[in-house]
Design a protein around this motif. Structure first.
Motif, PDB file in Angstrom:
ATOM      1  N   HIS A   7      88.651  48.673  -7.907  1.00 49.92           N
ATOM      2  CA  HIS A   7      89.869  48.172  -7.238  1.00 49.92           C
ATOM      3  C   HIS A   7      89.535  47.826  -5.798  1.00 49.92           C
ATOM      4  O   HIS A   7      89.452  48.703  -4.943  1.00 49.92           O
ATOM      5  CB  HIS A   7      90.968  49.244  -7.292  1.00 49.92           C
ATOM      6  CG  HIS A   7      92.333  48.734  -6.993  1.00 49.92           C
ATOM      7  ND1 HIS A   7      93.328  48.622  -7.938  1.00 49.92           N
ATOM      8  CD2 HIS A   7      92.877  48.284  -5.840  1.00 49.92           C
ATOM      9  CE1 HIS A   7      94.417  48.143  -7.386  1.00 49.92           C
ATOM     10  NE2 HIS A   7      94.175  47.923  -6.094  1.00 49.92           N
ATOM     11  N   THR A   8      89.332  46.535  -5.534  1.00 43.13           N
ATOM     12  CA  THR A   8      88.948  46.128  -4.184  1.00 43.13           C
ATOM     13  C   THR A   8      89.500  44.742  -3.869  1.00 43.13           C
ATOM     14  O   THR A   8      89.411  43.834  -4.696  1.00 43.13           O
ATOM     15  CB  THR A   8      87.403  46.199  -4.029  1.00 43.13           C
ATOM     16  OG1 THR A   8      87.047  45.764  -2.713  1.00 43.13           O
ATOM     17  CG2 THR A   8      86.655  45.401  -5.067  1.00 43.13           C
ATOM     18  N   HIS A   9      90.102  44.632  -2.676  1.00 43.99           N
ATOM     19  CA  HIS A   9      90.729  43.363  -2.274  1.00 43.99           C
ATOM     20  C   HIS A   9      89.837  42.635  -1.276  1.00 43.99           C
ATOM     21  O   HIS A   9      90.237  42.376  -0.143  1.00 43.99           O
ATOM     22  CB  HIS A   9      92.108  43.632  -1.668  1.00 43.99           C
ATOM     23  CG  HIS A   9      93.070  44.323  -2.586  1.00 43.99           C
ATOM     24  ND1 HIS A   9      93.759  43.653  -3.569  1.00 43.99           N
ATOM     25  CD2 HIS A   9      93.455  45.620  -2.685  1.00 43.99           C
ATOM     26  CE1 HIS A   9      94.546  44.518  -4.230  1.00 43.99           C
ATOM     27  NE2 HIS A   9      94.365  45.712  -3.712  1.00 43.99           N
ATOM     28  N   LEU A  10      88.640  42.303  -1.693  1.00 41.33           N
ATOM     29  CA  LEU A  10      87.651  41.697  -0.786  1.00 41.33           C
ATOM     30  C   LEU A  10      88.023  40.286  -0.342  1.00 41.33           C
ATOM     31  O   LEU A  10      87.396  39.737   0.562  1.00 41.33           O
ATOM     32  CB  LEU A  10      86.282  41.678  -1.468  1.00 41.33           C
ATOM     33  CG  LEU A  10      85.660  43.055  -1.698  1.00 41.33           C
ATOM     34  CD1 LEU A  10      84.524  42.974  -2.710  1.00 41.33           C
ATOM     35  CD2 LEU A  10      85.157  43.644  -0.382  1.00 41.33           C
ATOM     36  N   TYR A  11      89.031  39.708  -0.977  1.00 40.98           N
ATOM     37  CA  TYR A  11      89.452  38.345  -0.616  1.00 40.98           C
ATOM     38  C   TYR A  11      90.448  38.335   0.538  1.00 40.98           C
ATOM     39  O   TYR A  11      90.799  37.276   1.016  1.00 40.98           O
ATOM     40  CB  TYR A  11      90.069  37.656  -1.844  1.00 40.98           C
ATOM     41  CG  TYR A  11      91.139  38.508  -2.511  1.00 40.98           C
ATOM     42  CD1 TYR A  11      92.415  38.599  -1.970  1.00 40.98           C
ATOM     43  CD2 TYR A  11      90.860  39.260  -3.649  1.00 40.98           C
ATOM     44  CE1 TYR A  11      93.383  39.394  -2.539  1.00 40.98           C
ATOM     45  CE2 TYR A  11      91.820  40.062  -4.228  1.00 40.98           C
ATOM     46  CZ  TYR A  11      93.083  40.123  -3.668  1.00 40.98           C
ATOM     47  OH  TYR A  11      94.037  40.932  -4.236  1.00 40.98           O
ATOM     48  N   ASP A  18      83.061  38.121   7.556  1.00 41.61           N
ATOM     49  CA  ASP A  18      81.770  38.597   7.015  1.00 41.61           C
ATOM     50  C   ASP A  18      81.822  38.880   5.512  1.00 41.61           C
ATOM     51  O   ASP A  18      81.083  39.713   5.000  1.00 41.61           O
ATOM     52  CB  ASP A  18      81.324  39.869   7.766  1.00 41.61           C
ATOM     53  CG  ASP A  18      82.337  41.000   7.656  1.00 41.61           C
ATOM     54  OD1 ASP A  18      83.443  40.785   7.101  1.00 41.61           O
ATOM     55  OD2 ASP A  18      82.024  42.110   8.112  1.00 41.61           O
ATOM     56  N   ARG A  19      82.695  38.159   4.801  1.00 45.07           N
ATOM     57  CA  ARG A  19      82.934  38.474   3.392  1.00 45.07           C
ATOM     58  C   ARG A  19      81.646  38.485   2.555  1.00 45.07           C
ATOM     59  O   ARG A  19      81.372  39.442   1.833  1.00 45.07           O
ATOM     60  CB  ARG A  19      83.950  37.501   2.793  1.00 45.07           C
ATOM     61  CG  ARG A  19      84.313  37.803   1.339  1.00 45.07           C
ATOM     62  CD  ARG A  19      85.474  36.966   0.865  1.00 45.07           C
ATOM     63  NE  ARG A  19      86.700  37.300   1.562  1.00 45.07           N
ATOM     64  CZ  ARG A  19      87.270  36.574   2.513  1.00 45.07           C
ATOM     65  NH1 ARG A  19      86.740  35.426   2.871  1.00 45.07           N
ATOM     66  NH2 ARG A  19      88.382  36.971   3.111  1.00 45.07           N
ATOM     67  N   ASN A  20      80.867  37.420   2.650  1.00 46.86           N
ATOM     68  CA  ASN A  20      79.671  37.338   1.811  1.00 46.86           C
ATOM     69  C   ASN A  20      78.670  38.450   2.114  1.00 46.86           C
ATOM     70  O   ASN A  20      78.056  39.001   1.199  1.00 46.86           O
ATOM     71  CB  ASN A  20      79.005  35.971   1.955  1.00 46.86           C
ATOM     72  CG  ASN A  20      79.802  34.903   1.214  1.00 46.86           C
ATOM     73  OD1 ASN A  20      80.917  35.156   0.771  1.00 46.86           O
ATOM     74  ND2 ASN A  20      79.233  33.730   1.083  1.00 46.86           N
ATOM     75  N   THR A 203      87.796  51.736  -4.279  1.00 45.09           N
ATOM     76  CA  THR A 203      87.970  51.875  -2.820  1.00 45.09           C
ATOM     77  C   THR A 203      89.367  51.476  -2.356  1.00 45.09           C
ATOM     78  O   THR A 203      89.872  52.022  -1.400  1.00 45.09           O
ATOM     79  CB  THR A 203      86.962  50.992  -2.045  1.00 45.09           C
ATOM     80  OG1 THR A 203      87.133  49.630  -2.430  1.00 45.09           O
ATOM     81  CG2 THR A 203      85.533  51.461  -2.286  1.00 45.09           C
ATOM     82  N   ASP A 204      89.975  50.458  -3.014  1.00 40.67           N
ATOM     83  CA  ASP A 204      91.199  49.819  -2.525  1.00 40.67           C
ATOM     84  C   ASP A 204      90.943  49.145  -1.166  1.00 40.67           C
ATOM     85  O   ASP A 204      91.837  49.063  -0.326  1.00 40.67           O
ATOM     86  CB  ASP A 204      92.372  50.809  -2.413  1.00 40.67           C
ATOM     87  CG  ASP A 204      93.732  50.127  -2.448  1.00 40.67           C
ATOM     88  OD1 ASP A 204      93.789  48.941  -2.816  1.00 40.67           O
ATOM     89  OD2 ASP A 204      94.735  50.776  -2.099  1.00 40.67           O
ATOM     90  N   SER A 205      89.719  48.667  -0.959  1.00 42.07           N
ATOM     91  CA  SER A 205      89.378  47.957   0.283  1.00 42.07           C
ATOM     92  C   SER A 205      90.360  46.820   0.518  1.00 42.07           C
ATOM     93  O   SER A 205      90.763  46.170  -0.450  1.00 42.07           O
ATOM     94  CB  SER A 205      87.981  47.341   0.174  1.00 42.07           C
ATOM     95  OG  SER A 205      87.034  48.337  -0.046  1.00 42.07           O
ATOM     96  N   PRO A 206      90.732  46.529   1.755  1.00 47.84           N
ATOM     97  CA  PRO A 206      90.263  47.140   3.016  1.00 47.84           C
ATOM     98  C   PRO A 206      91.021  48.402   3.426  1.00 47.84           C
ATOM     99  O   PRO A 206      90.870  48.860   4.554  1.00 47.84           O
ATOM    100  CB  PRO A 206      90.529  46.016   4.034  1.00 47.84           C
ATOM    101  CG  PRO A 206      91.763  45.346   3.510  1.00 47.84           C
ATOM    102  CD  PRO A 206      91.669  45.422   2.000  1.00 47.84           C
ATOM    103  N   PHE A 207      91.830  48.962   2.511  1.00 43.88           N
ATOM    104  CA  PHE A 207      92.664  50.119   2.849  1.00 43.88           C
ATOM    105  C   PHE A 207      91.981  51.437   2.465  1.00 43.88           C
ATOM    106  O   PHE A 207      91.016  51.448   1.714  1.00 43.88           O
ATOM    107  CB  PHE A 207      94.017  50.024   2.107  1.00 43.88           C
ATOM    108  CG  PHE A 207      94.612  48.641   2.169  1.00 43.88           C
ATOM    109  CD1 PHE A 207      95.123  48.135   3.359  1.00 43.88           C
ATOM    110  CD2 PHE A 207      94.619  47.817   1.045  1.00 43.88           C
ATOM    111  CE1 PHE A 207      95.655  46.855   3.418  1.00 43.88           C
ATOM    112  CE2 PHE A 207      95.157  46.534   1.095  1.00 43.88           C
ATOM    113  CZ  PHE A 207      95.663  46.050   2.291  1.00 43.88           C
ATOM    114  N   ASN A 218      87.976  49.570   5.112  1.00 44.54           N
ATOM    115  CA  ASN A 218      87.230  50.047   3.950  1.00 44.54           C
ATOM    116  C   ASN A 218      86.455  48.881   3.337  1.00 44.54           C
ATOM    117  O   ASN A 218      86.855  47.733   3.453  1.00 44.54           O
ATOM    118  CB  ASN A 218      88.218  50.611   2.923  1.00 44.54           C
ATOM    119  CG  ASN A 218      87.577  51.547   1.920  1.00 44.54           C
ATOM    120  OD1 ASN A 218      86.376  51.794   1.967  1.00 44.54           O
ATOM    121  ND2 ASN A 218      88.375  52.072   1.015  1.00 44.54           N
ATOM    122  N   GLU A 219      85.347  49.165   2.693  1.00 46.76           N
ATOM    123  CA  GLU A 219      84.618  48.127   1.956  1.00 46.76           C
ATOM    124  C   GLU A 219      83.992  48.736   0.706  1.00 46.76           C
ATOM    125  O   GLU A 219      83.862  49.958   0.598  1.00 46.76           O
ATOM    126  CB  GLU A 219      83.586  47.431   2.839  1.00 46.76           C
ATOM    127  CG  GLU A 219      82.704  48.331   3.658  1.00 46.76           C
ATOM    128  CD  GLU A 219      81.764  47.524   4.564  1.00 46.76           C
ATOM    129  OE1 GLU A 219      80.681  47.169   4.074  1.00 46.76           O
ATOM    130  OE2 GLU A 219      82.106  47.274   5.730  1.00 46.76           O
TER     131      GLU A 219
END
Ligand SMILES: [Zn+2]
Length: 255
Positions: A7-11, A18-20, A203-207, A218-219
């Motif tokens: 579970h990660t919201h990297l978008y 710095d996503r990539n 992680t639930d990134s970025p939270f 978070n990442e």
């Protein structure tokens, strides 16, 4: 060691600079799989772009998040329905109810949740449930329906032993993230007695960054800190935790 961040919201825009690098760094550190839950029509494009860039590592879900259930929720749901007909998604998510921030659309949240469960059943997909101050309401919404054959995850599980038992009994998994590392977290005692075969990591990134990054961005790389803590709680090797939770994630999401 292979880890899966389920579970990660990297978008989201927290990663615009710095996503990539963030994704590549996670892959280099053994976080081979990153599962991306959708939020609403505004997040879909960025999510799919990232999955296209990392087709062996990033996999999308499709759904309408409960905090995005507003006046236009019917249009949003129509888009979810269309995407599930035409696109390739590993789950319907994230969906559920959130009564912590706002109860204005409680009725609509429930309706959207149930409608998306029907879509998951239709497409034979698992669901990723967001539940915040709404455990009873979520259970009630599910009990009103015939959910046989449905599986998925209660993402960011922080509940009681009884709740964990009920969720497992329904054939669902517990998504465990950074909260496990927080000082005075009651979750540690709850998780200690639960078989690893019912747990997946997230992680639930970025939270919700785990200790020692609590309060910071978070990442996905930090899923390793959750794995370390879980290994400590369960007195197991972290390799075993990584392996079993990845097997569980593949079993649910079929990626
Ligand atoms: Zn989320």
């Amino acid at each position: 060691m292979t880890l899966t961040d389920t579970h990660t919201h990297l978008y989201l825009d927290a990663f615009d600079d710095d996503r990539n690098e963030v994704v590549q760094n996670a892959i280099d550190k053994g976080i081979k799989y990153m599962l991306l839950p959708n939020i609403d029509s505004t997040s879909r494009k960025g999510m799919l772009k990232l999955c296209k860039q990392f087709p062996d590592n990033c996999f999308p879900m499709m759904g309408l998040h409960p905090t995005s259930v507003k006046e236009n929720y019917k249009e949003e749901l129509a888009l979810v329905e269309k995407e599930l007909e035409t696109g390739k998604y590993i789950a319907v998510g994230e969906i559920g109810m959130d009564l912590y921030w706002d109860k204005t659309f409680q009725k609509e949240q429930k309706e959207a949740f149930q409608q998306q469960i029907r879509l998951a059943l239709k497409h034979d997909l698992p669901i990723a449930i967001h539940q915040r101050d709404s455990y009873e309401e979520i259970m009630e919404a599910m009990e009103e329906m015939d959910t046989s054959g449905l599986t998925g995850v209660f993402h960011c599980f922080t509940g009681t032993r009884e709740q964990a038992g009920k969720i497992i009994g329904m054939g669902f998994f517990l998504g465990i993230g950074g909260v496990l590392t927080f000082k005075n977290s009651k979750l540690e005692q709850v998780i200690k007695g639960i078989d690893l075969k019912h747990i997946i990591l997230e992680t639930d990134s970025p939270f919700l960054a785990p200790v020692p990054y609590r309060g910071k961005r978070n990442e996905s790389t930090y899923v390793r800190l959750v794995a370390n803590k879980l290994a400590e709680v369960k007195e197991m090797d972290v390799e075993e935790v990584a392996e079993q939770t990845t097997i569980n994630a593949k079993k649910i999401f079929n990626f």
